[in-house]
Design an enzyme around this catalytic site. Sequence first.
Site, PDB file in Angstrom:
ATOM      1  N   LYS A   7      16.674 -19.357 -11.398  1.00 23.54           N
ATOM      2  CA  LYS A   7      16.960 -17.919 -11.263  1.00 23.54           C
ATOM      3  C   LYS A   7      18.091 -17.530 -12.200  1.00 23.54           C
ATOM      4  O   LYS A   7      18.016 -16.543 -12.903  1.00 23.54           O
ATOM      5  CB  LYS A   7      17.374 -17.548  -9.828  1.00 23.54           C
ATOM      6  CG  LYS A   7      16.316 -17.436  -8.790  1.00 23.54           C
ATOM      7  CD  LYS A   7      15.385 -16.250  -8.906  1.00 23.54           C
ATOM      8  CE  LYS A   7      14.235 -16.545  -9.806  1.00 23.54           C
ATOM      9  NZ  LYS A   7      13.072 -17.185  -9.247  1.00 23.54           N
ATOM     10  N   LYS A  14       5.604 -11.412 -16.392  1.00 23.50           N
ATOM     11  CA  LYS A  14       5.388 -11.594 -14.949  1.00 23.50           C
ATOM     12  C   LYS A  14       4.249 -12.577 -14.687  1.00 23.50           C
ATOM     13  O   LYS A  14       4.352 -13.412 -13.802  1.00 23.50           O
ATOM     14  CB  LYS A  14       5.110 -10.240 -14.291  1.00 23.50           C
ATOM     15  CG  LYS A  14       5.073 -10.293 -12.777  1.00 23.50           C
ATOM     16  CD  LYS A  14       6.417 -10.661 -12.170  1.00 23.50           C
ATOM     17  CE  LYS A  14       6.352 -10.899 -10.681  1.00 23.50           C
ATOM     18  NZ  LYS A  14       7.465 -11.736 -10.188  1.00 23.50           N
ATOM     19  N   HIS A  35      24.502 -40.564 -11.549  1.00 24.83           N
ATOM     20  CA  HIS A  35      23.687 -41.271 -12.545  1.00 24.83           C
ATOM     21  C   HIS A  35      23.639 -40.535 -13.882  1.00 24.83           C
ATOM     22  O   HIS A  35      22.749 -40.788 -14.695  1.00 24.83           O
ATOM     23  CB  HIS A  35      22.264 -41.473 -12.007  1.00 24.83           C
ATOM     24  CG  HIS A  35      22.229 -42.305 -10.762  1.00 24.83           C
ATOM     25  ND1 HIS A  35      22.524 -43.650 -10.751  1.00 24.83           N
ATOM     26  CD2 HIS A  35      21.989 -41.963  -9.473  1.00 24.83           C
ATOM     27  CE1 HIS A  35      22.440 -44.105  -9.506  1.00 24.83           C
ATOM     28  NE2 HIS A  35      22.128 -43.098  -8.718  1.00 24.83           N
ATOM     29  N   GLU A  43      17.046 -17.698 -15.987  1.00 21.68           N
ATOM     30  CA  GLU A  43      16.065 -16.738 -16.504  1.00 21.68           C
ATOM     31  C   GLU A  43      16.590 -15.311 -16.581  1.00 21.68           C
ATOM     32  O   GLU A  43      16.129 -14.556 -17.437  1.00 21.68           O
ATOM     33  CB  GLU A  43      14.715 -16.825 -15.781  1.00 21.68           C
ATOM     34  CG  GLU A  43      14.635 -16.293 -14.396  1.00 21.68           C
ATOM     35  CD  GLU A  43      13.235 -16.421 -13.793  1.00 21.68           C
ATOM     36  OE1 GLU A  43      12.234 -16.330 -14.517  1.00 21.68           O
ATOM     37  OE2 GLU A  43      13.140 -16.606 -12.568  1.00 21.68           O
ATOM     38  N   CYS A  53       0.816  -1.211   0.000  1.00 23.24           N
ATOM     39  CA  CYS A  53       0.000   0.000   0.000  1.00 23.24           C
ATOM     40  C   CYS A  53       0.855   1.269   0.000  1.00 23.24           C
ATOM     41  O   CYS A  53       1.968   1.274   0.510  1.00 23.24           O
ATOM     42  CB  CYS A  53      -0.940   0.102   1.192  1.00 23.24           C
ATOM     43  SG  CYS A  53      -1.978  -1.340   1.398  1.00 23.24           S
ATOM     44  N   ARG A  62       3.276   0.222  -5.396  1.00 21.21           N
ATOM     45  CA  ARG A  62       3.170  -0.409  -4.073  1.00 21.21           C
ATOM     46  C   ARG A  62       1.839  -1.127  -3.870  1.00 21.21           C
ATOM     47  O   ARG A  62       1.657  -1.828  -2.881  1.00 21.21           O
ATOM     48  CB  ARG A  62       3.310   0.665  -2.985  1.00 21.21           C
ATOM     49  CG  ARG A  62       4.622   1.383  -2.983  1.00 21.21           C
ATOM     50  CD  ARG A  62       4.601   2.469  -1.924  1.00 21.21           C
ATOM     51  NE  ARG A  62       4.516   1.885  -0.607  1.00 21.21           N
ATOM     52  CZ  ARG A  62       5.562   1.573   0.137  1.00 21.21           C
ATOM     53  NH1 ARG A  62       6.767   1.795  -0.316  1.00 21.21           N
ATOM     54  NH2 ARG A  62       5.401   1.048   1.321  1.00 21.21           N
ATOM     55  N   ASN A  72      -1.062   1.619   5.960  1.00 20.82           N
ATOM     56  CA  ASN A  72      -0.242   0.601   5.312  1.00 20.82           C
ATOM     57  C   ASN A  72       0.314  -0.285   6.410  1.00 20.82           C
ATOM     58  O   ASN A  72       0.942   0.223   7.340  1.00 20.82           O
ATOM     59  CB  ASN A  72       0.905   1.272   4.535  1.00 20.82           C
ATOM     60  CG  ASN A  72       1.934   0.271   4.059  1.00 20.82           C
ATOM     61  OD1 ASN A  72       1.606  -0.892   3.803  1.00 20.82           O
ATOM     62  ND2 ASN A  72       3.174   0.710   3.949  1.00 20.82           N
ATOM     63  N   GLY A  73       0.091  -1.608   6.319  1.00 24.27           N
ATOM     64  CA  GLY A  73       0.601  -2.513   7.351  1.00 24.27           C
ATOM     65  C   GLY A  73      -0.474  -3.499   7.759  1.00 24.27           C
ATOM     66  O   GLY A  73      -1.456  -3.697   7.025  1.00 24.27           O
ATOM     67  N   GLU A  98      15.713 -24.147  -7.907  1.00 18.60           N
ATOM     68  CA  GLU A  98      15.362 -22.723  -7.929  1.00 18.60           C
ATOM     69  C   GLU A  98      16.589 -21.864  -8.253  1.00 18.60           C
ATOM     70  O   GLU A  98      16.489 -20.886  -9.008  1.00 18.60           O
ATOM     71  CB  GLU A  98      14.734 -22.322  -6.573  1.00 18.60           C
ATOM     72  CG  GLU A  98      14.380 -20.866  -6.402  1.00 18.60           C
ATOM     73  CD  GLU A  98      13.375 -20.311  -7.408  1.00 18.60           C
ATOM     74  OE1 GLU A  98      12.808 -21.070  -8.194  1.00 18.60           O
ATOM     75  OE2 GLU A  98      13.205 -19.083  -7.426  1.00 18.60           O
ATOM     76  N   TRP A 149      -2.920  -2.494  -1.639  1.00 15.88           N
ATOM     77  CA  TRP A 149      -2.559  -3.872  -1.966  1.00 15.88           C
ATOM     78  C   TRP A 149      -3.201  -4.702  -0.871  1.00 15.88           C
ATOM     79  O   TRP A 149      -2.743  -4.709   0.267  1.00 15.88           O
ATOM     80  CB  TRP A 149      -1.034  -4.024  -1.969  1.00 15.88           C
ATOM     81  CG  TRP A 149      -0.570  -5.401  -2.302  1.00 15.88           C
ATOM     82  CD1 TRP A 149      -0.139  -6.356  -1.442  1.00 15.88           C
ATOM     83  CD2 TRP A 149      -0.464  -5.967  -3.601  1.00 15.88           C
ATOM     84  NE1 TRP A 149       0.218  -7.481  -2.133  1.00 15.88           N
ATOM     85  CE2 TRP A 149       0.028  -7.275  -3.464  1.00 15.88           C
ATOM     86  CE3 TRP A 149      -0.755  -5.503  -4.891  1.00 15.88           C
ATOM     87  CZ2 TRP A 149       0.242  -8.123  -4.541  1.00 15.88           C
ATOM     88  CZ3 TRP A 149      -0.530  -6.341  -5.962  1.00 15.88           C
ATOM     89  CH2 TRP A 149      -0.033  -7.636  -5.778  1.00 15.88           C
TER      90      TRP A 149
HETATM   91  O1  M6R Z   1       2.394 -16.362 -10.629  1.00 20.42           O
HETATM   92  P1  M6R Z   1       2.887 -17.781 -10.474  1.00 20.42           P
HETATM   93  O2  M6R Z   1       3.572 -18.031  -9.196  1.00 20.42           O
HETATM   94  O3  M6R Z   1       1.782 -18.769 -10.712  1.00 20.42           O
HETATM   95  O4  M6R Z   1       3.935 -17.955 -11.637  1.00 20.42           O
HETATM   96  C1  M6R Z   1       4.546 -19.182 -11.909  1.00 20.42           C
HETATM   97  C2  M6R Z   1       5.752 -19.013 -12.801  1.00 20.42           C
HETATM   98  O5  M6R Z   1       5.372 -18.460 -14.026  1.00 20.42           O
HETATM   99  C3  M6R Z   1       6.822 -18.133 -12.153  1.00 20.42           C
HETATM  100  O6  M6R Z   1       7.214 -18.618 -10.908  1.00 20.42           O
HETATM  101  C4  M6R Z   1       8.059 -18.022 -13.054  1.00 20.42           C
HETATM  102  O7  M6R Z   1       8.705 -19.253 -13.110  1.00 20.42           O
HETATM  103  C5  M6R Z   1       8.984 -16.908 -12.534  1.00 20.42           C
HETATM  104  N1  M6R Z   1       9.451 -16.089 -13.590  1.00 20.42           N
HETATM  105  C6  M6R Z   1      10.155 -17.433 -11.790  1.00 20.42           C
HETATM  106  O8  M6R Z   1      11.037 -16.452 -11.396  1.00 20.42           O
END
Ligand code: M6R
Length: 611
Positions: free
Chosen positions: A488, A606, A507, A491, A7, A32, A103-104, A484, A79
């Site tokens: 990261k 996103k 393996h 990507e 927020c 925000r 906000n909070g 993960e 938010w």
């Molecule tokens: O909004 P979601 O968590 O459902 O999104 C899932 C994936 O698209 C998301 O985690 C994607 O892999 C990200 N870019 C990872 O950093």
Amino acid sequence: MLARAMCGIVGYVGTREATPILLAGLRRLEYRGYDSAGIAVCNGEQAHLVRCQGKLAALEKLLAEKSPVGAYGIGHTRWATHGRPSDENAHPHKAGPISVVHNGIVENHVELRERLIASGRVFSSQTDTEVLAHLIDEALQAGAASLVEAVRAALRQVTGAYAIAVLSDRSPNVLVAAKNASPLVLGLGKGEMFIASDAPAILEQTRDMLFLEDGDIAELDHSGARITDLDGNPVVRKPRTVTWTAGQAEKAGYPHFMLKEIHEQPRAVTDTLAGRLLPDSNDAVLEDQEVTPLPSRVVILACGTSYHAGLVGKFLIENIARIPCEVDLASEFRYREPVVGSRDLVVGISQSGETADTLAAVKEARARGARTFAICNVVDSAIPRASDLVLYTRAGPEIGVASTKCFTAQLAALTLLAIHLGRRNGALAGVAATELVAELMQIPHKMSETLKETGDLKALARKYQNVRDFLFLGRGPNYPIALEGALKLKEISYIHAEGYAAGEMKHGPIALIGDGLPVVIIATRGKGYDKVLSNLAEVRAREGQVIAVATKGDTAILDQCEDVLWVPDAPPLLQPMLTVLPLQLLAYAVALARGNDVDQPRNLAKSVTVE
Ligand code: M6R
């Protein structure tokens, strides 16, 4: 405690028309929160409230039809945390002459609301904020000498986080602002004063700012601010001149949203646990929801980073609640004639709440009779709406495409779910429950420590920025963290990276090792540590370069690897919330060294709302 990022708040008192100033501020704060917005402007008689669900554009449309007139006012962009996005839940909230933006999270809002209702007060929203408006109004009716005195009386009853701005129809040309654990800054103009959640909202108006600290209450009029503590003792805060550009200020001085969000993680986890983890009873509550009847199996469905959180969730649920748990990629589950039914709890995890595959998979599971449970960061988005139960992560808006703070907030939410289930079926009890809850409470602090200690990793990134491949290895709950870490890195740096369970190395992937291939090995203390050390030796013997993530104080590991990234000691089930942090920072540093667009990497979006 780090700044909270849910927020945005603005306030103005002076001699100009408040509405355009508040709107300009809200435009700068929309990052925000953007599910609803509103303003309250007063001309000395009665505050005029305009608020609505939707982005700021919806509010601007309403204001274009009729703009409230007055030289003091407050504004908010929301938010949602408590109560879905709606016109009624949009701020400001009003009780009698009092208007409040907040906000909070007011952690004890349920008890306070019950008491206020019992005393005859009527609520018109589901928010925790409306409680604040009523408490202030109640204090005034009980004889508080001034608005600031009433705000003090109200805040003494509140636990949790707040940054608030308050006005009263009966206190012309006065605003009151208060802060505890959520950011708040005052702007010092000439014959006018401003309030904002952060500097960018008011940079166009003034560069002279006064940053409030926790426990501060400020009473503002056009001539300046008087700051006191909760007991009314005067407090002195030194103003400073801000030199950031508006863009820099939006990122709180960080060069990218991703880095800002990485550093917001201790706060995101704290907020996600707040009011839900109960240290007194070593229990976790899921906001008036009970998972009854208890499931005989949990099935987790998600994509990308959320899927990796789900893989950690399997360890949490099976170890803590002793309930079998399966994790599936939503895109696979939905097309597989899955076997699920009424005795299953199907957990859909999503940052955005809009991912098409996860949404379809959750709907499929529900159609087959399963009870569905959403873990989501965006209130009232499609996946929570399609689910029977929901637990919101309170990470605040995540702008960087690479998910960071939502991941650790998802881990916190999954830990709450596991504790909730384990307490109800008796699998978690006695000393084990006490220890787990106590350790979980320590995690946000340990996360801050890890981020501080890891630093910027520029030197490490320079060393590896031109390699072609990376391998990430981990065991147990840290195996998903290897996945993960690899996701990261690929990507945002566009370097090919693979995550593997360390035990699987022999393996197949061992054939890749040689010629200085960098191998990130999560080698923290706990079950499987000795086995990971053997994997580490195997990599070294084949000329691989080891970057270890290790437990602080484990000096024995130093001569077995090129580089070490330290994390504090923690029980294995909670380690992922720590071990992922250096890997996020590593990906960020390598991407930066390669000159990539960190916040908006190529080909990615996103929210993935297509199949
Ligand atoms: O909004 P979601 O968590 O459902 O999104 C899932 C994936 O698209 C998301 O985690 C994607 O892999 C990200 N870019 C990872 O950093």
